[in-house]
Design a protein around this motif. Structure first.
Motif, short mmCIF file in Angstrom:
data_model
loop_
_atom_site.label_atom_id
_atom_site.label_comp_id
_atom_site.label_asym_id
_atom_site.label_seq_id
_atom_site.Cartn_x
_atom_site.Cartn_y
_atom_site.Cartn_z
N ASN A 1 -7.06 2.40 8.47
CA ASN A 1 -8.46 2.13 8.12
C ASN A 1 -8.61 1.19 6.92
O ASN A 1 -9.66 1.16 6.29
CB ASN A 1 -9.22 3.43 7.85
N MET A 2 -7.55 0.46 6.59
CA MET A 2 -7.60 -0.52 5.49
C MET A 2 -8.06 0.11 4.18
O MET A 2 -8.76 -0.50 3.38
CB MET A 2 -8.51 -1.70 5.85
N MET A 3 -7.61 1.32 3.93
CA MET A 3 -7.97 2.01 2.69
C MET A 3 -6.84 1.85 1.66
O MET A 3 -5.70 2.22 1.91
CB MET A 3 -8.22 3.49 2.94
N GLY A 4 -7.18 1.25 0.52
CA GLY A 4 -6.22 1.16 -0.57
C GLY A 4 -5.14 0.12 -0.40
O GLY A 4 -4.03 0.31 -0.90
N TYR A 5 -5.44 -0.98 0.29
CA TYR A 5 -4.47 -2.06 0.44
C TYR A 5 -4.65 -3.04 -0.72
O TYR A 5 -5.74 -3.57 -0.94
CB TYR A 5 -4.68 -2.82 1.75
N ASP A 6 -3.58 -3.29 -1.45
CA ASP A 6 -3.58 -4.25 -2.56
C ASP A 6 -3.03 -5.56 -2.00
O ASP A 6 -1.82 -5.68 -1.77
CB ASP A 6 -2.70 -3.72 -3.69
N SER B 1 0.85 -1.19 0.00
CA SER B 1 0.00 0.00 0.00
C SER B 1 0.88 1.24 0.00
O SER B 1 2.03 1.20 0.45
CB SER B 1 -0.92 0.01 1.23
N GLU B 2 0.34 2.34 -0.50
CA GLU B 2 1.05 3.62 -0.45
C GLU B 2 0.77 4.37 0.84
O GLU B 2 1.42 5.36 1.13
CB GLU B 2 0.66 4.48 -1.65
N LYS B 3 -0.18 3.91 1.62
CA LYS B 3 -0.53 4.54 2.89
C LYS B 3 -1.08 3.48 3.82
O LYS B 3 -1.37 2.35 3.40
CB LYS B 3 -1.57 5.64 2.67
N ASP C 1 4.16 -3.34 -11.87
CA ASP C 1 3.04 -2.53 -12.36
C ASP C 1 2.15 -3.44 -13.18
O ASP C 1 2.50 -3.83 -14.29
CB ASP C 1 3.56 -1.37 -13.21
N THR C 2 1.00 -3.81 -12.62
CA THR C 2 0.13 -4.78 -13.28
C THR C 2 -0.69 -4.15 -14.41
O THR C 2 -1.27 -4.87 -15.22
CB THR C 2 -0.85 -5.39 -12.27
N GLY C 3 -0.76 -2.83 -14.44
CA GLY C 3 -1.58 -2.15 -15.42
C GLY C 3 -3.02 -1.97 -14.98
O GLY C 3 -3.82 -1.36 -15.69
N ASP C 4 -3.36 -2.49 -13.79
CA ASP C 4 -4.71 -2.37 -13.24
C ASP C 4 -4.75 -1.17 -12.29
O ASP C 4 -4.59 -1.31 -11.08
CB ASP C 4 -5.09 -3.66 -12.51
N ALA C 5 -4.93 0.02 -12.85
CA ALA C 5 -4.89 1.24 -12.05
C ALA C 5 -6.05 1.34 -11.07
O ALA C 5 -5.96 2.03 -10.05
CB ALA C 5 -4.89 2.46 -12.97
N GLU C 6 -7.13 0.62 -11.34
CA GLU C 6 -8.32 0.71 -10.49
C GLU C 6 -8.19 -0.11 -9.22
O GLU C 6 -8.59 0.33 -8.14
CB GLU C 6 -9.54 0.24 -11.28
N GLN C 7 -7.57 -1.30 -9.31
CA GLN C 7 -7.60 -2.21 -8.16
C GLN C 7 -6.23 -2.75 -7.76
O GLN C 7 -6.15 -3.66 -6.94
CB GLN C 7 -8.54 -3.38 -8.45
N ASP C 8 -5.15 -2.22 -8.32
CA ASP C 8 -3.81 -2.64 -7.91
C ASP C 8 -2.95 -1.42 -7.61
O ASP C 8 -3.16 -0.34 -8.17
CB ASP C 8 -3.13 -3.49 -8.99
N VAL C 9 -1.96 -1.62 -6.75
CA VAL C 9 -1.01 -0.57 -6.39
C VAL C 9 0.30 -0.85 -7.11
O VAL C 9 0.82 -1.97 -7.07
CB VAL C 9 -0.78 -0.55 -4.86
N VAL C 10 0.85 0.16 -7.77
CA VAL C 10 2.16 0.03 -8.39
C VAL C 10 3.22 0.06 -7.30
O VAL C 10 3.20 0.93 -6.42
CB VAL C 10 2.41 1.19 -9.39
N ILE C 11 4.13 -0.90 -7.32
CA ILE C 11 5.23 -0.92 -6.35
C ILE C 11 6.30 0.04 -6.86
O ILE C 11 6.97 -0.23 -7.86
CB ILE C 11 5.79 -2.33 -6.16
N LYS C 12 6.45 1.17 -6.18
CA LYS C 12 7.31 2.25 -6.63
C LYS C 12 8.57 2.34 -5.78
O LYS C 12 8.63 1.81 -4.67
CB LYS C 12 6.55 3.58 -6.54
N GLY D 1 11.14 3.96 -3.16
CA GLY D 1 10.89 4.73 -1.96
C GLY D 1 9.96 4.03 -1.00
O GLY D 1 9.58 2.87 -1.18
N MET D 2 9.56 4.75 0.03
CA MET D 2 8.80 4.16 1.12
C MET D 2 7.37 3.83 0.72
O MET D 2 6.66 4.66 0.17
CB MET D 2 8.79 5.08 2.34
N MET D 3 6.97 2.60 1.01
CA MET D 3 5.60 2.15 0.88
C MET D 3 5.24 1.43 2.17
O MET D 3 5.94 1.58 3.18
CB MET D 3 5.45 1.23 -0.34
N TYR D 4 4.20 0.63 2.15
CA TYR D 4 3.83 -0.16 3.32
C TYR D 4 3.65 -1.62 2.93
O TYR D 4 3.01 -1.94 1.93
CB TYR D 4 2.55 0.38 3.97
#
Length: 364
Positions: free
Chosen positions: A70-75, A65-67, A128-139, A141-144
């Motif tokens: 509250n379990m928001m935006g966890y891939d 996740s990028e953040k 980068d799976t190409g699924d911008a709607e339901q996947d998080v790109v692993i970038k 720098g710091m992620m979670y």
């Protein structure tokens, strides 16, 4: 004495890397070592491979996740081993509620097993799976890094894939890629970092080719005049590199001072990776350009199949280009919190066995 069961499980189910794969593995442990993950980033394939071993017989969750909060935006992937077979699903969380499986499944299971109360899952996914709607790109720098599991209960396959709330969970600040990164096109990726103490740039380029590759800088473009470039490749098992300053569209001679220094190389599955370094300011005013953190031109090119010949000549590029860039002199954030991290180069499955057996003997 350490329990040997989970060690055998981890070794028995861990994937063997592709021939010639030099990717580094990292190992992490959480929840008092009840949750262990071993992973690597295959730079040539631009994908991540994961091996998770958990002291549980229920479902296992892993994700990015990028953040956090509250379990928001966890891939995440939720999987396990039940009825003598493994299972895994790709989810994207939108809050503290039961997530629904993604429309496109991008966490791909390789193997699953259960032994002596431990569950082991081996899986992979594209950076980068190409699924911008339901996947998080692993970038860079710091992620979670997201982890969770249930001690006993699996996903209920007969009740629309529902599962009970976790027994334990965590979201840990984590860096998966510690280089800056630029995707120039589908065939060419650049990674770099700058060491201010050494005034040194470290570069890695990954190109979809088995021929020569070129990379460099220019203050202006046109007529190939004043391009400070590296031309290199992999021939057999050996890498090569040359430092050039172009004057015209004809092939340039090598610089008197060779300031691009090859550090490592790899050619596999139709891709070439070169790792090299050079000073920001080499002091060679005649043959090199000072790399600045203001606007410059990045030069790239490659030949699809042909390497530089023994006499130093090389055929014309198959693709080439230039683009305006401002080089980032900063290093991607790396969290300071401790998580039991180790890194190692494991050339084969036998390497994994040796490392884990040594760990078992020392800890016995």
């Amino acid at each position: 004495m350490k329990v040997f069961g989970p060690v055998v499980l981890l070794v028995a189910t861990f994937f063997s890397p592709s021939k010639g794969d030099k990717s580094m593995y990292k190992m992490e442990s959480y929840d008092n070592e009840n949750y262990k993950v071993m992973w690597k980033y295959d730079m040539l394939k631009d994908e991540f491979l994961f091996n998770v071993t958990v002291n549980a017989t229920g479902w296992v969750g892993f994700g990015v996740s990028e953040k956090k909060g509250n379990m928001m935006g966890y891939d995440v992937m939720v999987g396990g081993f039940s009825n003598n077979s493994g299972y895994a699903k790709d989810y994207f969380t939108t809050g503290k509620m039961m997530p629904m499986p993604d429309k496109v499944q991008n966490y791909m299971m390789m193997s699953a097993s259960e032994m002596n109360g431990y569950t082991n899952l081996v899986f992979y996914r594209k950076r980068d799976t190409g699924d911008a709607e339901q996947d998080v790109v692993i970038k860079p720098g710091m992620m979670y890094l997201i982890w969770a599991y249930h001690k006993m209960y699996d996903v209920n396959m007969t009740a629309n894939g529902t599962f009970m709330a976790h027994t334990a969970k965590g979201a840990v600040a984590y860096t998966f890629i510690d280089y800056n990164m630029m995707k120039i096109n589908d065939n060419y990726r650049l990674y770099w970092k700058y060491d201010q103490s050494m005034d040194m740039f470290y570069f890695k380029i990954v190109v979809k080719t088995t021929g020569w590759v070129a990379f460099g800088f220019a203050n202006m473009v046109g007529g190939m005049n004043g391009y400070d470039v590296m031309v290199g490749g992999v021939n057999g098992d050996k890498g090569y590199i040359g430092d050039y300053m172009t004057k015209t569209t004809s092939q340039p001679p090598k610089d008197e001072s060779q300031d691009f220094v090859l550090m490592d190389q790899e050619e596999r599955d139709g891709y070439t990776m070169l790792s090299f370094k050079r000073k920001r300011d080499t002091g060679d005013a005649a043959g090199d350009i000072v790399i600045k953190n203001t606007e410059m031109y990045l030069i790239w090119a490659f030949r699809t199949t042909d390497d530089v010949m023994n006499d130093g000549s090389f055929q014309q590029h198959s693709q080439r280009g230039s683009m305006k860039v401002v080089m980032d002199f900063t290093t991607p954030d790396i969290p300071t919190e401790k998580s039991g991290s180790t890194a190692m180069y494991v050339p084969s499955l036998f390497g994994v066995l040796a490392v884990l057996f040594l760990n078992y003997v020392i800890g016995a």
